[in-house]
Write an enzyme that holds these catalytic residues in place. Structure first.
Site, mmCIF file in Angstrom:
data_model
loop_
_atom_site.group_PDB
_atom_site.id
_atom_site.type_symbol
_atom_site.label_atom_id
_atom_site.label_comp_id
_atom_site.label_asym_id
_atom_site.label_seq_id
_atom_site.Cartn_x
_atom_site.Cartn_y
_atom_site.Cartn_z
ATOM 1 N N GLU A 95 -6.547 -1.787 16.019
ATOM 2 C CA GLU A 95 -7.392 -2.632 15.172
ATOM 3 C C GLU A 95 -6.614 -3.878 14.766
ATOM 4 O O GLU A 95 -5.538 -3.779 14.175
ATOM 5 C CB GLU A 95 -7.835 -1.872 13.924
ATOM 6 C CG GLU A 95 -8.674 -2.716 12.972
ATOM 7 C CD GLU A 95 -8.875 -2.045 11.621
ATOM 8 O OE1 GLU A 95 -8.924 -2.781 10.612
ATOM 9 O OE2 GLU A 95 -8.962 -0.798 11.574
ATOM 10 N N SER A 97 -10.478 -6.509 10.305
ATOM 11 C CA SER A 97 -11.660 -5.944 9.663
ATOM 12 C C SER A 97 -12.370 -7.095 8.975
ATOM 13 O O SER A 97 -11.733 -7.895 8.281
ATOM 14 C CB SER A 97 -11.264 -4.868 8.649
ATOM 15 O OG SER A 97 -12.394 -4.369 7.977
ATOM 16 N N GLN A 131 -1.495 -10.190 6.169
ATOM 17 C CA GLN A 131 -2.738 -10.593 6.837
ATOM 18 C C GLN A 131 -2.985 -12.088 6.660
ATOM 19 O O GLN A 131 -2.512 -12.691 5.696
ATOM 20 C CB GLN A 131 -3.943 -9.849 6.237
ATOM 21 C CG GLN A 131 -3.976 -8.377 6.465
ATOM 22 C CD GLN A 131 -5.234 -7.740 5.912
ATOM 23 O OE1 GLN A 131 -5.534 -6.589 6.222
ATOM 24 N NE2 GLN A 131 -5.980 -8.434 5.085
ATOM 25 N N ARG A 134 0.866 -1.178 0.000
ATOM 26 C CA ARG A 134 0.000 0.000 0.000
ATOM 27 C C ARG A 134 0.905 1.231 0.000
ATOM 28 O O ARG A 134 1.299 1.743 1.048
ATOM 29 C CB ARG A 134 -0.949 -0.020 1.192
ATOM 30 C CG ARG A 134 -1.894 -1.216 1.155
ATOM 31 C CD ARG A 134 -2.882 -1.238 2.299
ATOM 32 N NE ARG A 134 -3.715 -2.431 2.240
ATOM 33 C CZ ARG A 134 -4.594 -2.782 3.182
ATOM 34 N NH1 ARG A 134 -4.740 -2.019 4.266
ATOM 35 N NH2 ARG A 134 -5.313 -3.877 3.063
#
Length: 337
Positions: free
Chosen positions: A251, A254, A125, A110
């Site tokens: 976090e 998601s 992830q 990213r």
């Protein structure tokens, strides 16, 4: 501009060598525990997809994918942002049945990520996706799945503490998930920005699942951005923990129940993304040919940070950092991999 801050007096619980050993053990433990809890099978995943396929995750719609041409295939490719849509297509192509799912190691770039203690250009992830029945598209089913994931994290933490007793100095993950909606947080603190609402709530509820992300709240603004073509904005959320090292909400995941044809149709219109209806993935979904699914991503480095008590994501993954970050970490005696 980087925003790295190393807490005063911070000292890692594990040295560099033990950190590497612990990361390896943590990854193996959590993969196996998660797969057993959710009935998932491991599959291989792409590092890049065809730009014209519509399979790449558009995140908030402004992030630029890393793109390149493949001359001998006469095609343009994009390094994935995530595998949110690819996983659902894989379940369709591999003929998975209701109750069965897949997981994979997702590695993404990213390039526009703002660097700080929690964010880097490289994203790793455990991406997972599972076929569900129409009756499972409910908040109750979502909550049960969240609890299963949280329990897999707790079990992993307990085993890590046995292997590395020094980790017993860190707080245990809370035993119960607190479920709250983004609208409830806005009602509680309408004057605060979304991230500060999260911080206020998670400080008192150290294991929280924040639901309903992507759609406009009463204020007319969403709590946070979500692409319109994977999560159903009314049946999704983020799993948050209180990070004692940084004194902030963190976090870890998601996830959500994915859009069915009706939800996709509605969200594409709301997001002004009607042009996507002509992409191959979206055509299949709108025609009702893709399976109904639930899925998400669980940050590998984020979970390592949390369970190993690290202050910076660069302590558990190798990356490229700006001079301010490297200077701040060097001054604090923090070794970046």
């Amino acid at each position: 501009m980087a925003k790295t801050v190393i807490p005063e007096g911070y000292a890692p619980s594990l040295n560099l060598y033990d950190t590497q050993k612990a990361i390896g053990l943590l990854n193996r433990l959590f993969e196996d525990t998660l797969a057993g809890a959710l009935n998932l099978r491991r599959v291989s995943a792409p590092l890049f997809v065809e730009a014209s396929s519509g399979l790449n995750d558009d995140l908030n719609g402004v992030e630029r994918p890393v793109s390149f041409d493949v001359p001998f295939a006469a095609k343009d490719a994009q390094v994935v942002h995530s595998l949110a849509k690819w996983k659902r297509m894989a379940l369709y192509r591999y003929h998975f049945s209701v109750g069965e799912g897949l997981y994979t190691n997702m590695n993404a770039i990213r390039r526009d990520e703002e660097l700080d203690n929690l964010h880097s250009v490289y994203v790793d992830q455990w991406d997972w996706e599972k076929v569900i029945a129409p009756r499972d598209r409910t908040e109750e089913f979502l909550r049960r799945t969240v609890n299963d994931i949280a329990q897999a994290m707790r079990e992993t933490q307990l085993t890590l503490r046995s292997a590395f007793p020094v980790l017993t100095k860190l707080p245990l993950m809370a035993g119960e998930v607190s479920f709250v909606t983004a609208q409830e947080l806005e009602d509680l603190w309408p004057q605060l920005p979304p991230k500060e609402r999260e911080r206020r709530y998670v400080q008192d509820h150290p294991l929280t699942f924040l639901m309903g992300i992507g759609g406009a709240l009463k204020s007319g603004k969403p709590h946070d951005g979500r692409a319109p073509d994977y999560d159903d904005w009314s049946l999704n959320g983020d799993l948050l923990v209180w990070n004692e090292v940084l004194g902030d909400a963190l976090e870890l995941s998601s996830m959500g129940i994915r859009v069915d044809p009706d939800a996709l149709d509605r969200q594409l219109t709301l997001a002004g993304c009607d042009a996507r209806r002509e992409l191959p993935f979206h055509k299949l979904l709108l025609a009702g040919k893709l399976p109904l699914t639930i899925g998400g991503g669980i940050g590998q480095s984020r979970l390592c940070m949390y369970l190993l008590g690290k202050a910076h994501i660069g302590e558990v993954q190798a990356g490229i950092w700006d001079p301010d970050t490297t200077d701040a970490c060097e001054s604090a005696g923090v070794i970046l991999l």
